[in-house]
Design an enzyme around this catalytic site. Structure first.
Site, PDB file in Angstrom:
ATOM      1  N   LYS A 206     -37.625 106.619  62.674  1.00 18.85           N
ATOM      2  CA  LYS A 206     -37.674 106.468  64.127  1.00 18.85           C
ATOM      3  C   LYS A 206     -37.578 105.001  64.468  1.00 18.85           C
ATOM      4  O   LYS A 206     -38.016 104.154  63.690  1.00 18.85           O
ATOM      5  CB  LYS A 206     -39.002 107.019  64.672  1.00 18.85           C
ATOM      6  CG  LYS A 206     -38.967 107.371  66.123  1.00 18.85           C
ATOM      7  CD  LYS A 206     -38.255 108.698  66.315  1.00 18.85           C
ATOM      8  CE  LYS A 206     -38.364 109.271  67.687  1.00 18.85           C
ATOM      9  NZ  LYS A 206     -38.089 110.712  67.650  1.00 18.85           N
TER      10      LYS A 206
HETATM   11  N1  GLU Z   1     -35.041 112.036  69.036  1.00 16.26           N
HETATM   12  C1  GLU Z   1     -34.880 113.410  68.703  1.00 16.26           C
HETATM   13  C2  GLU Z   1     -36.140 113.953  68.037  1.00 16.26           C
HETATM   14  O1  GLU Z   1     -37.226 113.468  68.258  1.00 16.26           O
HETATM   15  C3  GLU Z   1     -33.609 113.667  67.900  1.00 16.26           C
HETATM   16  C4  GLU Z   1     -33.464 112.904  66.612  1.00 16.26           C
HETATM   17  C5  GLU Z   1     -32.093 113.073  65.975  1.00 16.26           C
HETATM   18  O2  GLU Z   1     -31.289 113.818  66.481  1.00 16.26           O
HETATM   19  O3  GLU Z   1     -31.888 112.413  64.947  1.00 16.26           O
HETATM   20  O4  GLU Z   1     -36.108 114.942  67.366  1.00 16.26           O
END
Ligand code: GLU
Length: 435
Positions: A124
């Site tokens: 993240k």
């Molecule tokens: N930000 C989204 C999540 O928390 C998607 C992450 C992604 O598609 O890599 O799942």
């Protein structure tokens, strides 16, 4: 003793649990992880390995603002784990981000990918900034410099960002372009959630909300509820909440309340979701002054007498203070981390079926995986194919988590952790430790 005492142990040992309504998100991830680790009888070495982020990048980002002055921003990228594949996860822009939050979100990505069975690890990113106060040019320069600073971290086989809170397809396009300029080849698979013109997937924008709908319908089946007779309240009317509301309404549910930063909007006869979506688009992105509903507070929305509650806004919304007042039979967590550990216990006692975030909102990363596959094939799927595969994977993931939670007589949240941690631990066992 290999594990620190968590809330569940404290209950056994009759220690009063501290009442925490704003939890340290990484600690709250760990508390759930602890319970799963014990059920799995994970050895302490595996426990330490799986809970520890692999790499933490903190980067200073200088941006020339529109007034000509340089402003420094702080950015993060946490790679939690790469055991199942390249790390995957979104990037959020917000004024109140902190490293523990990004670490928790990165770990949740690892578990999310394992639950739905996509071959990615978890990561993240975040930048402390207030995108509402920045111009498009400032946001572009911030995004490009963040990408340039992390150029050795990202890569289609290394670490693949995606949108998250306050980031979108345009920001992904700037990441794609900056990365491609540095590596001197066009690398569409380095990010997902990009515009379809640049290799994005059909259905990606709606994917998280669609996944929420899939698991909610699966939960209704388990509880013998008929969608046509169910009422729904949705907290948050962004990309996840608005799509979940729209799709649940299409399935026959009556969506009686939604909310955004301006508060809640309630109509006992059901809201017209399409009308709300057009309203928000023409009203500078908020529901303020919407007249076809009664204005209620966010708190009132959470405790409405509905069958399904979809928290799709932010962390720590369902806490020890309001969990006892929740009347919904099903909670489908569209947001990451909306329920505190203490609230989990109260909801369990009250028989509320909580579909945990790492399952309920995994539709986003599932279609991100489809996007990455399509980019690498150079062959793009129809929307029908994307949606069909997503529905199938979300249903299967729900059934798997449900079965594990029944087997161990635990909540679906703990079941989800048991399933995810078990899968990643098995892969670690096979890979072994490189020395
Ligand atoms: N930000 C989204 C999540 O928390 C998607 C992450 C992604 O598609 O890599 O799942």
């Amino acid at each position: 003793m290999p594990f620190k005492r968590n809330v569940y142990e404290r209950a056994i040992y009759k220690e009063p649990a501290p009442i925490r309504d704003h939890e340290n998100p990484f600690e709250s991830m760990k508390e759930r992880f602890d319970v799963a680790a014990r059920i799995l009888e994970l050895n302490p070495g595996f426990y330490e390995y799986l809970v520890t982020p692999t790499r933490i990048h903190i980067t200073a980002i200088p941006v020339v603002m529109d007034n000509g002055l340089i402003k420094m921003f702080e950015g993060y990228r946490v790679i939690h784990n790469e055991i199942l594949g390249p790390s995957k996860g979104g990037i959020r822009y917000a004024p109140d981000i902190n490293l523990d939050e990004v670490k928790a979100l990165a770990a949740w990505m690892t578990w999310k990918c394992a639950i739905v069975g996509v071959p990615f690890g978890g990561a993240k990113g975040g930048v402390i900034c207030n995108p509402r106060e920045m111009s498009e040019g400032e946001l572009e320069r911030l995004t490009r410099r963040y990408t340039a600073n992390l150029i050795d971290v990202f890569g289609p086989d290394k670490d693949i960002p995606a949108p998250d809170m306050n980031t979108n397809a345009q920001i992904m396009a700037w990441i794609l372009d900056t990365y491609s300029m540095h590596t001197r080849n066009t690398s569409t698979a380095v990010v997902t959630g990009k515009p379809t013109e640049l290799g994005g997937s059909l259905g990606r924008v709606e994917a998280t909300g669609r996944g929420v709908m899939d698991v909610t319908l699966a939960a209704m089946e388990q509880l013998n509820l008929n969608a046509n007779e169910c009422t729904v309240a949705v907290q948050g009317f962004g990309n996840v909440g608005s799509v979940a509301a729209k799709l649940l309404a299409q399935q026959g549910c009556k969506v009686v309340a939604v909310s955004d930063v301006t508060g809640g909007y309630y109509n006992a006869n059901g809201l017209d979701i399409d009308q709300l979506i057009s309203y928000i688009r023409s009203n500078k992105g908020t529901l303020e002054n919407y007249t076809e509903a009664e204005h209620i507070s966010n708190e009132e929305l959470l405790t409405l007498d509905v069958d399904v509650l979809v928290p799709a806004a932010k962390e720590d919304q369902i806490t020890s203070k309001n969990a006892g007042d929740i009347r919904a039979k099903i909670i489908a967590e569209g947001a990451n981390g909306p329920t505190t550990t203490r609230a989990d216990e109260i909801l369990k006692e009250n028989g509320v079926l909580v579909i945990p975030d790492i399952l309920a909102n995994a539709g986003g990363v599932t279609v991100s995986y489809f996007e990455w596959v399509q980019d690498r094939m150079g062959y793009f799927w129809t929307l029908e194919r994307v949606n069909k595969r997503l529905d199938r994977m979300m249903r299967a993931a729900f059934d798997d988590v449900y079965a594990v939670s029944r087997k161990h007589d635990v909540t679906m949240r703990i079941g989800a952790y048991v399933l995810a941690v078990g899968k990643v631990a098995d892969a670690l066992r096979m890979r072994g430790i490189y020395a």
